[in-house]
Design an enzyme around this catalytic site. Structure first.
Site, PDB file in Angstrom:
ATOM      1  N   ASN A 231      -2.417  -0.620   7.367  1.00  0.00           N
ATOM      2  CA  ASN A 231      -1.522  -1.724   7.741  1.00  0.00           C
ATOM      3  C   ASN A 231      -0.197  -2.462   6.601  1.00  0.00           C
ATOM      4  OD1 ASN A 231      -3.171  -2.433   5.564  1.00  0.00           O
ATOM      5  ND2 ASN A 231      -4.634  -3.064   7.345  1.00  0.00           N
TER       6      ASN A 231
ATOM      7  N   ARG B  38      -1.633 -14.029   4.829  1.00  0.00           N
ATOM      8  CA  ARG B  38      -2.835 -14.298   5.176  1.00  0.00           C
ATOM      9  C   ARG B  38      -2.258 -14.199   6.564  1.00  0.00           C
ATOM     10  NH1 ARG B  38      -6.838 -10.168   4.130  1.00  0.00           N
ATOM     11  NH2 ARG B  38      -8.458 -11.218   6.043  1.00  0.00           N
TER      12      ARG B  38
ATOM     13  N   GLU C  63     -10.017  -9.358  -8.116  1.00  0.00           N
ATOM     14  CA  GLU C  63      -8.966  -8.360  -7.280  1.00  0.00           C
ATOM     15  C   GLU C  63      -8.103  -9.116  -8.678  1.00  0.00           C
ATOM     16  OE1 GLU C  63      -7.657  -8.929  -3.003  1.00  0.00           O
ATOM     17  OE2 GLU C  63     -10.134  -8.444  -2.446  1.00  0.00           O
TER      18      GLU C  63
ATOM     19  N   TYR D  58     -12.137  -2.151  -3.200  1.00  0.00           N
ATOM     20  CA  TYR D  58     -13.001  -2.195  -2.167  1.00  0.00           C
ATOM     21  C   TYR D  58     -14.668  -2.028  -1.868  1.00  0.00           C
ATOM     22  CZ  TYR D  58      -8.192  -1.883   0.284  1.00  0.00           C
ATOM     23  OH  TYR D  58      -7.075  -1.984   0.392  1.00  0.00           O
TER      24      TYR D  58
ATOM     25  N   PHE E  73     -15.730   4.341   7.998  1.00  0.00           N
ATOM     26  CA  PHE E  73     -13.748   4.342   7.555  1.00  0.00           C
ATOM     27  C   PHE E  73     -14.138   4.974   5.571  1.00  0.00           C
ATOM     28  CE2 PHE E  73     -14.073  -0.482   7.835  1.00  0.00           C
ATOM     29  CZ  PHE E  73     -14.360  -0.794   6.494  1.00  0.00           C
TER      30      PHE E  73
ATOM     31  N   THR F  68      -5.098  -7.259  10.996  1.00  0.00           N
ATOM     32  CA  THR F  68      -5.665  -6.016  10.157  1.00  0.00           C
ATOM     33  C   THR F  68      -4.657  -4.557  10.855  1.00  0.00           C
ATOM     34  OG1 THR F  68      -7.244  -6.773   9.637  1.00  0.00           O
ATOM     35  CG2 THR F  68      -7.194  -4.232   9.596  1.00  0.00           C
TER      36      THR F  68
ATOM     37  N   LYS G 141       0.643  -1.184   0.258  1.00  0.00           N
ATOM     38  CA  LYS G 141      -0.165   0.211   0.223  1.00  0.00           C
ATOM     39  C   LYS G 141       0.810   1.111   0.137  1.00  0.00           C
ATOM     40  CE  LYS G 141      -3.647  -2.432   2.343  1.00  0.00           C
ATOM     41  NZ  LYS G 141      -4.741  -2.286   3.953  1.00  0.00           N
TER      42      LYS G 141
ATOM     43  N   HIS H 282      -2.052  -5.254   1.667  1.00  0.00           N
ATOM     44  CA  HIS H 282      -3.658  -6.228   1.139  1.00  0.00           C
ATOM     45  C   HIS H 282      -3.203  -7.342   0.558  1.00  0.00           C
ATOM     46  CE1 HIS H 282      -7.432  -6.479  -0.238  1.00  0.00           C
ATOM     47  NE2 HIS H 282      -7.041  -7.277  -1.173  1.00  0.00           N
TER      48      HIS H 282
ATOM     49  N   ARG I 141       3.045  -6.829   9.849  1.00  0.00           N
ATOM     50  CA  ARG I 141       1.534  -5.879  10.168  1.00  0.00           C
ATOM     51  C   ARG I 141       2.424  -5.717  11.830  1.00  0.00           C
ATOM     52  NH1 ARG I 141      -3.908  -7.445   8.165  1.00  0.00           N
ATOM     53  NH2 ARG I 141      -3.417  -6.481   5.482  1.00  0.00           N
TER      54      ARG I 141
HETATM   55  P1  CMP Z   1      -6.931  -4.335   3.605  1.00  0.00           P
HETATM   56  O1  CMP Z   1      -6.897  -5.788   3.536  1.00  0.00           O
HETATM   57  O2  CMP Z   1      -6.936  -3.574   2.548  1.00  0.00           O
HETATM   58  O3  CMP Z   1      -9.101  -4.553   3.408  1.00  0.00           O
HETATM   59  C1  CMP Z   1      -9.935  -3.463   4.036  1.00  0.00           C
HETATM   60  C2  CMP Z   1      -8.654  -2.159   4.695  1.00  0.00           C
HETATM   61  O4  CMP Z   1     -10.166  -1.389   5.080  1.00  0.00           O
HETATM   62  C3  CMP Z   1      -8.124  -2.404   5.479  1.00  0.00           C
HETATM   63  O5  CMP Z   1      -7.266  -3.698   5.155  1.00  0.00           O
HETATM   64  C4  CMP Z   1      -7.597  -1.107   6.472  1.00  0.00           C
HETATM   65  O6  CMP Z   1      -6.460  -1.138   5.470  1.00  0.00           O
HETATM   66  C5  CMP Z   1      -9.023  -0.803   6.501  1.00  0.00           C
HETATM   67  N1  CMP Z   1      -9.412  -0.958   7.296  1.00  0.00           N
HETATM   68  C6  CMP Z   1     -10.246  -1.836   7.613  1.00  0.00           C
HETATM   69  N2  CMP Z   1     -10.977  -2.051   8.313  1.00  0.00           N
HETATM   70  C7  CMP Z   1     -11.222  -0.347   9.819  1.00  0.00           C
HETATM   71  C8  CMP Z   1     -11.305   0.522   9.883  1.00  0.00           C
HETATM   72  N3  CMP Z   1     -12.381   0.520  11.238  1.00  0.00           N
HETATM   73  N4  CMP Z   1     -10.969   1.707  10.228  1.00  0.00           N
HETATM   74  C9  CMP Z   1     -10.202   2.583   9.443  1.00  0.00           C
HETATM   75  N5  CMP Z   1      -9.801   1.347   8.063  1.00  0.00           N
HETATM   76  C10 CMP Z   1      -9.818   0.013   8.699  1.00  0.00           C
END
Ligand code: CMP
Length: 152
Positions: A112, A85, A126, A49, A57, A91, A9, A115, A102
């Site tokens: 984070n 993963r 994807e 997304y 968010f 996350t 990212k 992805h 992470r």
């Molecule tokens: P990712 O695995 O890319 O999938 C969805 C993304 O949304 C996740 O990583 C985070 O970067 C983001 N994300 C998920 N939950 C939240 C949250 N509660 N607030 C902000 N960002 C979030």
């Protein structure tokens, strides 16, 4: 063999962590079969997304993911969706265990770093968003006999 779509990212690119994170996948002997640096557009972010578009968010997530380029990759390997993963950790970087990517490099839920597809259907969808068929170069690693037994 399974495939997964990985994004390094914008925080990963800006923090100069691309090489370190790719090394983790290489050291695990996971095969990189496609890779490019691209700028995610708001349209692509909404497609990627789509399940989060209505969440509170999402606006912040979209401005983050479109704020600098990402490195998109397709990884291939046995059980690679689950394995990657696990390598990423939870996350939120604040909850991810030490030793995970992470857990070692992130202190944020949004920033984070990486992805990874969360299942086979998501991976197929994807990969199709980020790559054309002719950009994916599957190959047989010459080290394979030293990485796993024939019946694995
Ligand atoms: P990712 O695995 O890319 O999938 C969805 C993304 O949304 C996740 O990583 C985070 O970067 C983001 N994300 C998920 N939950 C939240 C949250 N509660 N607030 C902000 N960002 C979030």
């Amino acid at each position: 063999m399974e495939r997964s779509l990985i994004l390094l990212k914008p925080d990963c690119v800006q923090r100069r962590l691309i090489g370190k994170i790719i090394s983790r996948f290489e050291e695990k002997a996971i095969n990189i079969i496609a890779m490019k640096l691209i700028q995610v557009t708001p349209e692509l972010a909404k497609q990627h997304y789509h399940e989060h578009v209505e969440k509170p968010f999402y606006p912040g997530l979209e401005s983050f993911i479109t704020g600098a380029p990402v490195v998109a990759m397709v990884l291939e390997g046995l059980d690679v969706i689950h394995v990657v993963r696990e390598m990423l950790g939870a996350t939120s970087g604040l909850k991810a265990s030490p030793g995970t990517i992470r857990g070692d490099f992130s202190s944020s839920r949004q920033m984070n770093l990486v992805h990874a597809s969360d299942g086979a259907d998501a991976a197929a969808r994807e990969i199709g968003l980020y790559f054309n068929e002719n950009e994916v170069c599957s190959y047989q690693p010459t080290l394979t006999p030293w990485l796993k037994a024939d019946d694995e």
